[in-house]
Design a protein around this motif. Sequence first.
Motif, mmCIF file in Angstrom:
data_model
loop_
_atom_site.group_PDB
_atom_site.id
_atom_site.type_symbol
_atom_site.label_atom_id
_atom_site.label_comp_id
_atom_site.label_asym_id
_atom_site.label_seq_id
_atom_site.Cartn_x
_atom_site.Cartn_y
_atom_site.Cartn_z
ATOM 1 N N ASN A 41 -38.773 83.592 11.651
ATOM 2 C CA ASN A 41 -37.953 83.438 10.709
ATOM 3 C C ASN A 41 -37.310 82.700 10.091
ATOM 4 O OD1 ASN A 41 -34.650 85.395 9.670
ATOM 5 N ND2 ASN A 41 -36.493 86.383 9.417
ATOM 6 N N ASP A 42 -36.497 82.626 8.734
ATOM 7 C CA ASP A 42 -36.409 81.590 7.759
ATOM 8 C C ASP A 42 -34.792 80.670 9.096
ATOM 9 O OD1 ASP A 42 -38.224 81.492 6.762
ATOM 10 O OD2 ASP A 42 -37.308 81.922 4.759
ATOM 11 N N VAL A 43 -34.988 79.609 8.751
ATOM 12 C CA VAL A 43 -33.639 78.744 8.903
ATOM 13 C C VAL A 43 -32.576 78.325 8.371
ATOM 14 C CG1 VAL A 43 -33.858 77.383 10.844
ATOM 15 C CG2 VAL A 43 -31.450 77.568 10.467
ATOM 16 N N LEU A 44 -31.439 78.023 7.530
ATOM 17 C CA LEU A 44 -30.878 76.745 6.277
ATOM 18 C C LEU A 44 -30.148 75.966 7.474
ATOM 19 C CD1 LEU A 44 -30.812 75.916 3.296
ATOM 20 C CD2 LEU A 44 -28.833 77.720 2.778
ATOM 21 N N ASP A 69 -41.886 72.444 16.346
ATOM 22 C CA ASP A 69 -40.529 73.926 15.730
ATOM 23 C C ASP A 69 -40.330 74.290 14.631
ATOM 24 O OD1 ASP A 69 -40.930 72.922 19.026
ATOM 25 O OD2 ASP A 69 -38.529 72.193 18.612
ATOM 26 N N PHE A 70 -40.580 73.928 13.624
ATOM 27 C CA PHE A 70 -39.905 74.100 12.383
ATOM 28 C C PHE A 70 -41.473 73.664 11.246
ATOM 29 C CE2 PHE A 70 -36.793 73.963 14.798
ATOM 30 C CZ PHE A 70 -35.935 75.242 14.501
ATOM 31 N N GLU A 71 -41.286 74.528 9.951
ATOM 32 C CA GLU A 71 -42.300 74.259 8.665
ATOM 33 C C GLU A 71 -40.901 73.960 8.044
ATOM 34 O OE1 GLU A 71 -44.864 76.607 6.051
ATOM 35 O OE2 GLU A 71 -44.649 77.129 8.202
ATOM 36 N N VAL A 72 -41.254 73.351 7.199
ATOM 37 C CA VAL A 72 -40.161 72.461 6.415
ATOM 38 C C VAL A 72 -40.573 73.894 4.709
ATOM 39 C CG1 VAL A 72 -39.110 71.097 4.337
ATOM 40 C CG2 VAL A 72 -39.798 70.658 6.848
ATOM 41 N N LEU A 119 -35.963 76.111 6.225
ATOM 42 C CA LEU A 119 -37.361 75.728 7.316
ATOM 43 C C LEU A 119 -37.432 77.262 8.163
ATOM 44 C CD1 LEU A 119 -34.864 73.289 8.716
ATOM 45 C CD2 LEU A 119 -36.523 72.516 9.118
ATOM 46 N N LYS A 120 -38.990 77.557 8.578
ATOM 47 C CA LYS A 120 -39.264 78.569 9.210
ATOM 48 C C LYS A 120 -39.677 78.729 10.390
ATOM 49 C CE LYS A 120 -42.558 82.181 9.152
ATOM 50 N NZ LYS A 120 -44.011 82.120 8.404
ATOM 51 N N THR A 121 -39.095 78.728 11.247
ATOM 52 C CA THR A 121 -39.174 78.250 12.964
ATOM 53 C C THR A 121 -40.529 79.376 13.362
ATOM 54 O OG1 THR A 121 -38.258 81.125 13.615
ATOM 55 C CG2 THR A 121 -37.063 79.305 12.926
#
Length: 288
Positions: A41-44, A69-72, A119-121
């Motif tokens: 999921n996405d996190v801001l 861990d994350f994709e920008v 970011l996408k986890t």
Amino acid sequence: MLNKNIKISLILATLSFIFPVFIFAAQVSIKSDKNDVSTGNDVLVSVYIDTESDSVNAIDGKLIFQTGDFEVKEIRDGNSFVNFWVERPHLSNEGEISFSGITPGGLMSKDRLVFSVLLKTKRSTDSTFTIKDLQVLKNDGVGTKIKANVSPLKVSVSSSATPHSNFDVVDSIMPDDFKPTIGSDPDIFNGSYFLVFTAQDKGSGIDHYEVREGFWGDFTNATSPYLLKDQSLKTKIYVKAVDKKGNDRIVIVSPQKSSPLYQQLIILGIIIFVCILIFKRKKRNQFL
């Protein structure tokens, strides 16, 4: 390529990094709307500054997070307290977003946005966001360096967490009005004339700029400072600021010097000649 210090001097020459005096003041914090995030999921994640009792006019640093861990997905600077980006927030290395900006005149405020990153986890993990190489400068005319405290952010990613809502930005408004400036400096472009410009967009943020010199021709992508092709400064200049949703604003810089009278007469003659041709063609078509 101009280095960062030269760019800063273009916008705010009074800033200085030489022999700074340290004082305790600003608080820089990293926040998200939720610390428990669902996998995939996405996190801001947003960076904020609290200037406490001091007026601040510059900030510089790197947002750090665990690689893998994350994709920008997107970096946003809409509604930032920064007026002029010396180095717009960007992914400089894996797990590192560099940023550097100034606010001429300074700012004294609580919890003002610096920038955000969507970011996408990628996997279940516990990650920490922090800032390194942080510099915050006081608005005192000499660039006094403030020792700012950093409040890191811990994010827990798991498959059991509740998925987040949509973080898409709705923006149909053009960027704010801005005023490009023509200047020259012996240390920049060998003393040739250049154009300095920057715009603010409170919605999705500025995506890029385009410049056209003269009435004819196409806009081309440009960055500030922009080396002018017409060093005689007799050409009208069009500067377009485009936000991340495609909204744009065009501002015009008037010629700094007037063309000789004979050139103006030639241009006027061409315009009259074209108008006559168009008129005759329309009149001829009426009788066909």
